[in-house]
Design a protein around this motif. Sequence first.
Motif, short mmCIF file in Angstrom:
data_model
loop_
_atom_site.label_atom_id
_atom_site.label_comp_id
_atom_site.label_asym_id
_atom_site.label_seq_id
_atom_site.Cartn_x
_atom_site.Cartn_y
_atom_site.Cartn_z
N LEU A 52 0.63 -0.98 -0.12
CA LEU A 52 -0.02 -0.09 0.11
C LEU A 52 0.32 1.25 -0.36
O LEU A 52 1.02 2.42 -0.49
N PHE A 53 2.20 1.30 0.45
CA PHE A 53 2.62 2.68 0.54
C PHE A 53 4.20 1.85 -0.82
O PHE A 53 4.64 3.25 -0.59
N THR A 54 3.83 0.89 -1.38
CA THR A 54 5.10 1.54 -2.25
C THR A 54 4.60 1.59 -3.82
O THR A 54 5.28 1.93 -4.16
N LYS A 55 3.32 1.17 -3.71
CA LYS A 55 2.57 0.68 -5.30
C LYS A 55 0.92 1.04 -5.13
O LYS A 55 0.78 -0.36 -4.25
N PHE A 56 0.43 1.66 -6.49
CA PHE A 56 -1.22 1.67 -6.13
C PHE A 56 -1.30 0.79 -7.28
O PHE A 56 -0.70 0.62 -8.38
N TYR A 57 -2.44 -0.04 -7.29
CA TYR A 57 -2.78 -0.71 -8.55
C TYR A 57 -4.02 -0.36 -9.05
O TYR A 57 -4.44 0.04 -10.62
N ASN A 58 -5.08 -0.32 -7.65
CA ASN A 58 -6.57 -0.04 -8.73
C ASN A 58 -7.32 0.57 -6.98
O ASN A 58 -6.77 0.24 -5.80
N TRP A 59 -8.68 1.34 -7.75
CA TRP A 59 -9.09 1.39 -5.88
C TRP A 59 -9.30 0.89 -5.55
O TRP A 59 -9.84 0.31 -4.43
N TYR A 60 -10.17 -0.36 -5.74
CA TYR A 60 -10.81 -1.17 -5.52
C TYR A 60 -9.57 -2.17 -4.31
O TYR A 60 -9.96 -2.65 -3.48
N ASN A 61 -8.52 -2.80 -4.78
CA ASN A 61 -7.65 -3.26 -4.03
C ASN A 61 -7.17 -2.27 -3.47
O ASN A 61 -7.04 -3.06 -2.23
N THR A 62 -6.58 -1.33 -3.76
CA THR A 62 -6.32 -0.62 -2.59
C THR A 62 -7.44 -0.17 -0.88
O THR A 62 -7.39 -0.49 0.47
N LEU A 63 -8.93 0.30 -1.59
CA LEU A 63 -9.93 0.22 -0.72
C LEU A 63 -10.00 -1.27 0.07
O LEU A 63 -10.62 -1.42 1.13
N MET A 64 -9.82 -2.41 -0.81
CA MET A 64 -10.46 -3.80 -0.13
C MET A 64 -9.28 -4.25 1.14
O MET A 64 -9.92 -4.88 2.24
N LYS A 65 -8.22 -3.82 0.83
CA LYS A 65 -7.20 -4.28 1.76
C LYS A 65 -7.29 -3.40 3.17
O LYS A 65 -6.94 -3.86 4.20
#
Length: 285
Positions: A52-65
């Motif tokens: 989460l602190f090194t790479k952004f994939y997409n908003w769905y992935n980020t919000l679920m984590k």
Amino acid sequence: MMHTFRLLGDFFHAASIILFLVIVGVKGNGAGVSLKSQYLFLLTFFLRYLDLFTKFYNWYNTLMKIFFILTTMGIVFILRRVEPAKSTYSPTQDSVSHWNLIMAAAIAGMVIHLVGSGVVDIRGSSGQEFEVHFEHYSWLSFFWTFSVCLEPLAMLPQLYIFRKNRLISRDIRTAIVFMGIYRLCYLLFWGFRAASVEHFQHHYLLYTSGIIQCLTYIDFCLYHWSVCTLWCLSKYGGSDSSSMVEDSGIGPWAMKAAGYDEDPLDEEVDSLLAEVEEEWRPGDK
């Protein structure tokens, strides 16, 4: 189809965590819930989602984590600090040593990372029998591998409570079922992806971890299959089936414990409770 299994897996994973949060937060009931399992899941999420602190994939992935981390933190906080969940939680019942599970996963993760990432080259690419390449070492990669090794062990304290005390609430059993379905959906997702993507690079650690996690639910599934079968026989199987349920020794108590009969336990069943519970503890057989 492939991504459908992934979305279903995420849905059941989230539903399981929300249900645990409702049990301890809304209903205020910590009985039968394993705080140690929640610790292990929280550690798994922290280790796995450092990207989460090194790479952004997409908003769905980020919000679920973020959702998985925050909701699990909420469950831990409520069980430790908020009444009445704090008082109803039983540390003596939650007796599996989670530190042993963490150590086992950490050792396995370190060995797999050292060998799999090429830090330790047993065959030796330059002709030597054994080589060490520290430049290949990555803390993020190790933490991710550690989390994959830890996840199939995280539910063991919760399943141990169920194994030793079959009389747990229907909500907790449903949350356990949802967690098992989540991992099964991801196994199917990985299988479809491997079969449909050309030159797909297999990740056998993920496959092995998922299979082990599903296997840990065998005792849970077998018990509830037997209870459900007996209940169906008692309701729809006729007079002969009634004697089968009675002869099984678990009919009245197990079905009421599993939530198939909401009537209060009568005096006869209450007096046989200890005897039947001992009979159904696998460790005593």
